[in-house]
Structure formats: C-alpha cells, structure tokens
Write a protein that holds these residues in place. Sequence first.
Motif, PDB file in Angstrom:
ATOM      1  N   TYR A 129       0.809  -1.226   0.000  1.00  0.00           N
ATOM      2  CA  TYR A 129       0.000   0.000   0.000  1.00  0.00           C
ATOM      3  C   TYR A 129       0.838   1.270   0.000  1.00  0.00           C
ATOM      4  O   TYR A 129       0.521   2.219  -0.692  1.00  0.00           O
ATOM      5  N   TYR A 130       1.874   1.280   0.857  1.00  0.00           N
ATOM      6  CA  TYR A 130       2.659   2.508   1.009  1.00  0.00           C
ATOM      7  C   TYR A 130       4.114   2.253   0.619  1.00  0.00           C
ATOM      8  O   TYR A 130       4.754   1.373   1.201  1.00  0.00           O
ATOM      9  N   PRO A 131       4.686   3.026  -0.330  1.00  0.00           N
ATOM     10  CA  PRO A 131       6.142   3.033  -0.446  1.00  0.00           C
ATOM     11  C   PRO A 131       6.697   3.599   0.860  1.00  0.00           C
ATOM     12  O   PRO A 131       6.024   4.395   1.518  1.00  0.00           O
ATOM     13  N   VAL A 132       7.888   3.179   1.259  1.00  0.00           N
ATOM     14  CA  VAL A 132       8.442   3.623   2.544  1.00  0.00           C
ATOM     15  C   VAL A 132       9.522   4.672   2.284  1.00  0.00           C
ATOM     16  O   VAL A 132      10.620   4.331   1.821  1.00  0.00           O
ATOM     17  N   PRO A 133       9.216   5.960   2.536  1.00  0.00           N
ATOM     18  CA  PRO A 133      10.164   7.015   2.172  1.00  0.00           C
ATOM     19  C   PRO A 133      11.397   7.046   3.088  1.00  0.00           C
ATOM     20  O   PRO A 133      11.333   7.506   4.227  1.00  0.00           O
ATOM     21  N   ARG A 134      12.494   6.498   2.578  1.00  0.00           N
ATOM     22  CA  ARG A 134      13.793   6.534   3.262  1.00  0.00           C
ATOM     23  C   ARG A 134      14.849   6.646   2.175  1.00  0.00           C
ATOM     24  O   ARG A 134      14.667   6.121   1.075  1.00  0.00           O
ATOM     25  N   PRO A 135      15.968   7.310   2.466  1.00  0.00           N
ATOM     26  CA  PRO A 135      16.978   7.540   1.422  1.00  0.00           C
ATOM     27  C   PRO A 135      17.432   6.239   0.747  1.00  0.00           C
ATOM     28  O   PRO A 135      17.555   6.182  -0.473  1.00  0.00           O
ATOM     29  N   GLU A 136      17.668   5.168   1.521  1.00  0.00           N
ATOM     30  CA  GLU A 136      18.187   3.941   0.892  1.00  0.00           C
ATOM     31  C   GLU A 136      17.150   3.304  -0.036  1.00  0.00           C
ATOM     32  O   GLU A 136      17.500   2.704  -1.049  1.00  0.00           O
ATOM     33  N   ASN A 137      15.865   3.459   0.308  1.00  0.00           N
ATOM     34  CA  ASN A 137      14.824   2.915  -0.570  1.00  0.00           C
ATOM     35  C   ASN A 137      14.753   3.715  -1.864  1.00  0.00           C
ATOM     36  O   ASN A 137      14.508   3.175  -2.943  1.00  0.00           O
ATOM     37  N   GLN A 138      14.972   5.019  -1.744  1.00  0.00           N
ATOM     38  CA  GLN A 138      14.957   5.880  -2.925  1.00  0.00           C
ATOM     39  C   GLN A 138      16.115   5.500  -3.858  1.00  0.00           C
ATOM     40  O   GLN A 138      15.958   5.463  -5.080  1.00  0.00           O
ATOM     41  N   LEU A 139      17.251   5.185  -3.262  1.00  0.00           N
ATOM     42  CA  LEU A 139      18.403   4.765  -4.087  1.00  0.00           C
ATOM     43  C   LEU A 139      18.091   3.475  -4.844  1.00  0.00           C
ATOM     44  O   LEU A 139      18.392   3.350  -6.036  1.00  0.00           O
ATOM     45  N   LEU A 140      17.485   2.526  -4.135  1.00  0.00           N
ATOM     46  CA  LEU A 140      17.125   1.262  -4.782  1.00  0.00           C
ATOM     47  C   LEU A 140      16.092   1.509  -5.884  1.00  0.00           C
ATOM     48  O   LEU A 140      16.188   0.970  -6.993  1.00  0.00           O
ATOM     49  N   PHE A 141      15.102   2.371  -5.575  1.00  0.00           N
ATOM     50  CA  PHE A 141      14.111   2.701  -6.601  1.00  0.00           C
ATOM     51  C   PHE A 141      14.791   3.296  -7.838  1.00  0.00           C
ATOM     52  O   PHE A 141      14.434   2.963  -8.976  1.00  0.00           O
ATOM     53  N   LYS A 142      15.766   4.166  -7.613  1.00  0.00           N
ATOM     54  CA  LYS A 142      16.438   4.819  -8.749  1.00  0.00           C
ATOM     55  C   LYS A 142      17.095   3.775  -9.669  1.00  0.00           C
ATOM     56  O   LYS A 142      17.157   3.971 -10.884  1.00  0.00           O
ATOM     57  N   ARG A 143      17.588   2.683  -9.086  1.00  0.00           N
ATOM     58  CA  ARG A 143      18.180   1.627  -9.929  1.00  0.00           C
ATOM     59  C   ARG A 143      17.100   1.007 -10.817  1.00  0.00           C
ATOM     60  O   ARG A 143      17.307   0.779 -12.000  1.00  0.00           O
ATOM     61  N   TYR A 144      15.922   0.744 -10.202  1.00  0.00           N
ATOM     62  CA  TYR A 144      14.824   0.205 -11.014  1.00  0.00           C
ATOM     63  C   TYR A 144      14.342   1.240 -12.036  1.00  0.00           C
ATOM     64  O   TYR A 144      13.996   0.911 -13.165  1.00  0.00           O
ATOM     65  N   GLU A 145      14.348   2.510 -11.620  1.00  0.00           N
ATOM     66  CA  GLU A 145      13.863   3.554 -12.540  1.00  0.00           C
ATOM     67  C   GLU A 145      14.761   3.635 -13.785  1.00  0.00           C
ATOM     68  O   GLU A 145      14.286   3.832 -14.899  1.00  0.00           O
ATOM     69  N   ARG A 146      16.072   3.469 -13.570  1.00  0.00           N
ATOM     70  CA  ARG A 146      16.986   3.489 -14.731  1.00  0.00           C
ATOM     71  C   ARG A 146      16.663   2.341 -15.688  1.00  0.00           C
ATOM     72  O   ARG A 146      16.673   2.509 -16.902  1.00  0.00           O
ATOM     73  N   LEU A 147      16.356   1.177 -15.108  1.00  0.00           N
ATOM     74  CA  LEU A 147      15.947   0.048 -15.958  1.00  0.00           C
ATOM     75  C   LEU A 147      14.656   0.381 -16.704  1.00  0.00           C
ATOM     76  O   LEU A 147      14.509   0.074 -17.891  1.00  0.00           O
ATOM     77  N   ALA A 148      13.721   0.988 -15.973  1.00  0.00           N
ATOM     78  CA  ALA A 148      12.416   1.318 -16.565  1.00  0.00           C
ATOM     79  C   ALA A 148      12.604   2.259 -17.755  1.00  0.00           C
ATOM     80  O   ALA A 148      11.982   2.092 -18.806  1.00  0.00           O
ATOM     81  N   LEU A 149      13.483   3.248 -17.574  1.00  0.00           N
ATOM     82  CA  LEU A 149      13.691   4.219 -18.655  1.00  0.00           C
ATOM     83  C   LEU A 149      14.314   3.556 -19.886  1.00  0.00           C
ATOM     84  O   LEU A 149      14.130   4.012 -21.013  1.00  0.00           O
ATOM     85  N   ALA A 150      15.031   2.473 -19.638  1.00  0.00           N
ATOM     86  CA  ALA A 150      15.677   1.767 -20.755  1.00  0.00           C
ATOM     87  C   ALA A 150      14.791   0.666 -21.335  1.00  0.00           C
ATOM     88  O   ALA A 150      15.239  -0.098 -22.193  1.00  0.00           O
ATOM     89  N   THR A 151      13.582   0.553 -20.842  1.00  0.00           N
ATOM     90  CA  THR A 151      12.675  -0.498 -21.336  1.00  0.00           C
ATOM     91  C   THR A 151      11.720   0.112 -22.357  1.00  0.00           C
ATOM     92  O   THR A 151      10.865   0.912 -21.999  1.00  0.00           O
TER      93      THR A 151
END
Length: 383
Positions: A307-329
């Motif tokens: 339900y809720y993403p958990v806003p913490r810096p390390e989670n944002q970093l991990l999300f950014k890795r997935y986001e880079r993949l998403a942008l390349a898809t």
Amino acid sequence: MYDWLIVGAGFAGSVLAERLATMRGDRVLVVDRRPHIGGNAYDHCDAAGILVHRYGPHIFHTNSQAVFDYLSRFTEWRPYEHRVLAEVDGRRLPIPINLDTVNGLYGLDLDSAGLEAWFAERAEPVDEIRTSEDVVVSKVGRELYEKFFRFYTRKQWGMDPSELDRSVTSRVPTRTDRDDRYFTDAFQFMPRDGYTRMFEKMLANPRIEIRLGVDYEEIRRSVPHRRTIYTGPIDEFFGHRFGRLPYRSLRFQHETLDTAWHQPVGVVNYPQTEEYTRVTEYKHLTGQTHPKTSITYEYPTDEGDPYYPVPRPENQLLFKRYERLALATPNVWFVGRLATYRYYNMDQVVGQALATFRRITETLPTSREAGPLPPHGAAAAPP
Ligand code: FAD
Ligand code: UDP
C-alpha cells in the motif's frame, strides 16, 4: 489486438485507459489481479447496505483545478471537509495540532500569538530537517511529538520517525489557529455516488476491455499488444533483480454496528494506545443515512498487499536503480504510486497520469498511423 495493455485498474491505469481510448481512439485492454476496478480507492456496499471503502478511508482533496475538472466528467460531488480527532491522554483532541488541541490538553486559554510563543519555548533547534522526528520536534517540541506522533508512526511504519524521511510527518501541518480540517486544499469533495461508480463511468468506452482477476504475468506473452502501461510495483516488474523495495501493508478489520453512530468524526487516530492506528466511520464521509453504521480498524503490517512506499533515502536509491531500468525499457510506461514508488495522494496520481498522457501524445503516432502490430506480447516483455 490491442494498442495498449494497461496493468492495474486504479487511478493511474483507469485515467490513462480513458484518455487513450477517448482522445486517440486506441484499443485498450485493462487487467487487474484484483476482482474489481478502482484500485485502492474501490468502494462498495457491505452486507448491511452501507457504502464502505475496502482499503481504508479515501478522501479526495486537491488544489489542482485541472484534476478536479477532469474527474468532474465522471462524477457529481458531495462537499466534505475531513476532520480527525486523536485520542491522547484519555481525551479526543483535534489533529493536526491546533489552538484547541493545546488548550484542551493542558487546560490553557492561549490565543494564536500565545500558542506561537508556547511552541517557540518548546521547539528543539535542528540544524537540518532530515527525518520525520526533526519535522515535529523542531516545530512543537518533544512532548507533543511523543504524544501525537512517535508511537503512531512506529505502528504505521514499523520504524521510528527518526528513521523515516521528513516527507512523512510533513503531511500533517501544525496550526496556531482553530482550523480543525485535516486538509486545506481548494477542492474538498467526495464522489457523490462513490469511487467505483466514477471508475465505471471512466472506463465505459467500447474501445476499453477490462479483465479482472488476471495477473500481468499470466497474459503478457499471450495477449498481442503494442505497448504497456504498468501501475504495479516496479521491483516486481523486473523480477526483484536488485532486491525487494519495501512497501508497508495494512490489515483492515471491517465491522457493522447496530447503532446509528460510533464516533463524532470520520476518523479517530490512536497515537498512544491500541495496535490499530485509526478507526474510520464511513457515513461521515459519504453522507449516507442508515440506522446502522460501518467502521474499519487499520492494523499496519509488513505482509500483504503493497500500500505505502516507505520514504527513506536507501529505498529511494534502490528505486532509482529500477527507474533506470524502466527508462531503458522500450514501449512500457510506469505510472502510479507503486510503479514510481511515490507516496502520492489520488489527485497526484491523476495529475501524473494526465501528464503521462500528454507525453505519449507528443511522442507517439495514433494507432491508426502506427502500422502493423509486433508479435504477440513482444513489446512488453521485460529485458
Ligand atoms: P493502486 O490504486 O494501488 O492501483 C494499482 C492496481 O494495480 C491495483 O488494483 C493492483 O491490484 C493492480 N496490479 C498491481 N500489479 C499487478 C499485476 N502484476 N497484474 C495485475 N494487476 C496488478 N489518497 C488520497 O488522495 N486521499 C486519501 O484519503 C487516501 N487515503 C488512503 C488510505 C489508504 C489506507 C491507502 C493505502 C491509500 C490512500 N490514498 C489516499 C492513496 C491512494 O490510494 C492512491 O494515491 C491511489 O489509489 C493510487 O492509485 P494507483 O493507480 O497508483 O495505484
Ligand atoms: N501521523 C502521526 N500521528 C497522527 C497522524 C499522522 O504520527 O495522528 C504521522 C504518521 O507517521 C503518518 C504520517 O503522519 O504515517 C502521515 O499521516 P497521514 O494522515 O497523511 O497518513 P495516511 O492517511 O497517508 O495514512
């Protein structure tokens, strides 16, 4: 033969389905693994005939004229200003903390200027406001933080406010006047006939087909489609290859009571006691008249639907890795609370979906100009 496979029939998926079908004449298949449309905003009548929200209280509020105008095509509205009481030291007091909260809690008779001075005496200076603890202690001091925020946040998130990004408790303001509304947005309304009815109207287009109880994984290779809009958890789309993104879940306990009213306002928060965080009584939100009343207790958990993403810096970093993949898809758009890992309200998701539609319009020809379809499902297979 679909131009778009849309995964998720919540706000993100439904707004995009509606725009693509209505404005471009595209053929759209919407799938959702749940047995209903509306995503987390789904509402329905319970066994007693009372309109309830299956996934906890959803109160619509926005400052965006564009979002409000867009949704107004699919629903009439009922004015509703949300009010919440917090049970603290055995009393029920307004939250957000305001003049009446402090006067009521401490038996004072301060005016707004007096309360500002009272806060200033107690506020703890913080060099840089980073965490959800910093936000509150730097404004109202440690005692009110402990009473209203610390334990509630520990229940809700399974961690201390000092471990959470400041954006979490920043959602709740502090006031020095008597305004006891939870939100101050320019538009505060509930869909008159409920959210699900609004989604039904949004999706009522012959170019939109809906399949419920269907997971993306089951059909992504077998259903021919040009492009995908994905509104589920982004880490799941990529097979959790960098590890799991944390999402907080809730267990909802719904009850119907043989009494007309249970509590004085739509939501009562429990920041000091109980395992649940809050109790919602829907008739306040919906304006329904009924001799009985239905309520929901929310028990936060790690297990269950995300339900809720958990806003913490390390989670944002991990999300950014997935986001880079998403942008390349190629040919897949990621939209919504789970796919962009943002703690968004409904209006923000609608705004994000409308912006995505504008980007699609700028970059893609309409289906009729686009030529033959690729082989079955090929467009959306994750790399
Ligand atoms: P969702 O509504 O989560 O929709 C995503 C859909 O995708 C889901 O139905 C899911 O089943 C489906 N899906 C995911 N993966 C797959 C897959 N692999 N295959 C098929 N289907 C899939 N916002 C407010 O503005 N006001 C409020 O008062 C408010 N209260 C809230 C209270 C609670 C308890 C919660 C949890 C949220 C609240 N929100 C509120 C936020 C609001 O719910 C979200 O902003 C909004 O619903 C997000 O829409 P979405 O389309 O991004 O995601
Ligand atoms: N919060 C709190 N006490 C309250 C209300 C909110 O500690 O009485 C904190 C808690 O961390 C919560 C956050 O503020 O998660 C945001 O509150 P909001 O009511 O916006 O949460 P939501 O409705 O999104 O669950």
